[in-house]
Design a protein around this motif. Structure first.
Motif: not given
Lengths: 354, 354
Positions: B185, B188-190, B202, B206, B209
């Motif tokens: 996670a 893919s976010r960063f 930030d 994550v 979630e």
DNA sequence: GTTGGCACTCTGATGCGCCGACTGCTAGCG
DNA sequence: CGCTAGCAGTCGGCGCATCAGAGTGCCAAC
């Protein structure tokens, strides 16, 4: 032959006093100074006779005819081995060492460097630290990570921290699962081993079982090789400017020689390498002192080095060293180096990756 | 006011010649030397008049009444800005720089250090290199690894290499899958961001979630914070012993001041920090020279520093610097520093983790 | 504006003499 | 036989004077 006979009690005391006085004053010591400052119970003339004998026995030398005596290498050696009293750490030193390691880094390289700063500050000399050979680190973990279809990252973690990491580009597409499976296989095979027990053949065996491609196998080999790499051992030095205080380094050529040694990791390492080898064989934790020509380097003929090993778990051995003029306070420096080595070892074991 | 008027052609030539001659010989320059060695077309008496005027204008000073002239800060400044001819790298220098980077390391810290060795060797002075702030590195990868039920390893990889790694011990059992999912996670976010764009908020988002435990969230925060850490920028220096060759450093106090600066990363960094800030604003790749008191440090009032930025991708900016006596061959050193900075930037871009 | 000449200044090297520190030796004492 | 007092001798370091050399500033002349 027998030094006990060679040096009667009075000679021993006079020799010890000359060394002690010279260490403190940096001035050649004469017979009158000795009788006045120390309670010898004999006249300066008698002391002169004793000094002359000590000189003919090789323990003292005269810089010139009408000067006092200074110790020779042999004089310092006898002083260190038999005459001086061992010292222990002062409360203040103990505290400073403790404080330093309380907030020390987890990374081996950083710890090494911080330790040299500490030790040079405490000792007022040049401090050197050599990390344990990476070969003796314990293998902890290897991970092959999928970054993109043609690139991956390989990381080897050892008891010294991240032993190696490298990004690879492959010519064919690579599957993330394949990398994960290989990682798991390597981890279960190598878990608990020491790095020096993990050779290319072992890696090949695991790869063969899983049918790993030659390209990935090479990557794994490469990153393990880097993690084991021993040809450039981690080494740090600090405190060269301390040496400027010592009158013996006001000669620019000597200073230059020292600075060159400090800046060239290779020569610095050579200086300690034989002690390290001897230590690996003997496995005692005692401090060693090498004096003047015993260092087998002309530029260092007026220097001494105190070395003391520190243990990293039950495997690795590193070295702390203090380099300074022969005229150094051996008792204090040995205590400082030993105390710091002990704390350093404890710290490394505490933060070691379990 | 107008320097063009203040310095006619002949004065400019004489000033340039005095600086040039002094840089080469380290001896105060007199009128006779000038007329004999350089083709001035006028007598020494005329030159004397000119020298006296250049002195009253502030470009030259006399160490004592009956000595030749040496340049003042202003004299060097004018020489560097307007009088000297730019130099380019010699074939030999180009080759040595190329060879060095061909086999240079992939790790940012190692490259920085190797670069200072190269640059100090080529320049015969003290070389300094500052790594780009880690904040400007590109985020590449984060991986949380399960080591045992209560311990894990967190690794952040950035464009500078392994940005941070740390072992954590948790109070509750942790599931390997949980760590893997969190890793994915975060990645893919960063992905594609620069480190300074990744804040605690930030990370919290994550974690929220996925319902990650507070303990693990703290671990992730911690390792990211370390990877961004900018308060101790990576910095290296080498070549202090070169300075011993220069007669101006035969004074032990000056030497001491320099050595202290070199051994204390903080002061070393301060020396370059303002140039770095100015560079971040201006974004030109030009070399800068600061001379004597322009360095705003009493100990360095007889030194000059050449700084030149290098670019790490389109983001980070690092600095190379050469520190030496004011009497340094500016043209050559500027060429060396610029050439090395260019090669360093190219090398970093080549090995950057894609 | 330029030049040759000259008196002047200051540094750095050299040499000299003296002081002080220390030794080795010898003669005498317990 | 060991210890001591005394003394002559040696040598480095320091201060001082001297001197050569390099360079300047100034002036009168071109």
């Amino acid at each position: 032959m027998n030094e006990k006979l060679e040096l009667d009690k009075r000679k021993a005391f006079i020799l010890a006093t000359v060394v002690y006085e010279y260490i403190n004053t940096a001035e050649p010591v004469g017979s009158v100074t000795l009788t006045q400052k120390y309670n010898l119970g004999v006249s300066s003339a008698t002391v002169r006779n004793e000094l002359a004998e000590l000189e003919s026995l090789g323990y003292l030398v005269q810089p010139h005819t009408s000067a006092g005596r200074i110790p020779s290498d042999a004089g310092y050696r006898t002083y260190v081995d038999r005459l001086m009293q061992p010292e222990s750490l002062t409360k203040d030193d103990t505290r400073r060492i403790r404080d330093q390691f309380r907030e020390a880094s987890q990374e081996l390289g950083d710890v090494i460097e911080q330790t040299t700063r500490l030790l040079s500050g405490l000792s007022g000399n040049l401090a050197i630290a050599v990390a344990p050979s990476r070969d003796t680190h314990a293998f902890k973990h290897v991970q092959l990570l999928w970054l993109s279809s043609r690139t991956g990252l390989a990381i080897v973690v050892t008891s010294g921290g991240v032993g190696a990491q490298r990004v690879f580009e492959w010519t064919t597409e690579v599957n993330a699962d394949e990398l994960t499976r290989l990682s798991n296989a390597l981890n279960s095979r190598f878990g608990g081993r020491v790095m020096e027990e993990i050779g290319p053949a072992d890696i090949d065996a695991v790869c063969a079982e899983l049918g790993t491609s030659a390209e990935i196998r090479e990557a794994v080999r490469g990153v393990f090789a880097t993690a084991r790499q021993t040809d450039e051992p981690e080494i740090a030095a600090a405190g060269a400017q301390n040496l400027l205080d010592q009158p013996e380094f006001h000669d620019l050529r000597k200073l230059r020689a020292i600075l060159r040694i400090v800046e060239e990791q290779r020569t610095l390492y050579d200086l300690i390498a034989d002690e390290l080898a001897a230590e690996n064989a003997a496995a005692t934790d005692a401090a060693h002192v090498r004096i003047g020509h015993e260092l087998r380097a002309d530029e260092l003929s007026e220097c001494s080095v105190v070395t003391v090993p520190y243990r990293f778990g039950d495997r690795g051995v590193g070295m702390l060293a203090i380099l300074g003029p022969r005229r150094m306070p051996y008792g204090r420096l040995i205590a400082l180096a030993s105390g710091t080595a002990r704390s350093l070892g404890d710290h490394l074991n505490d933060v070691e990756i379990r």
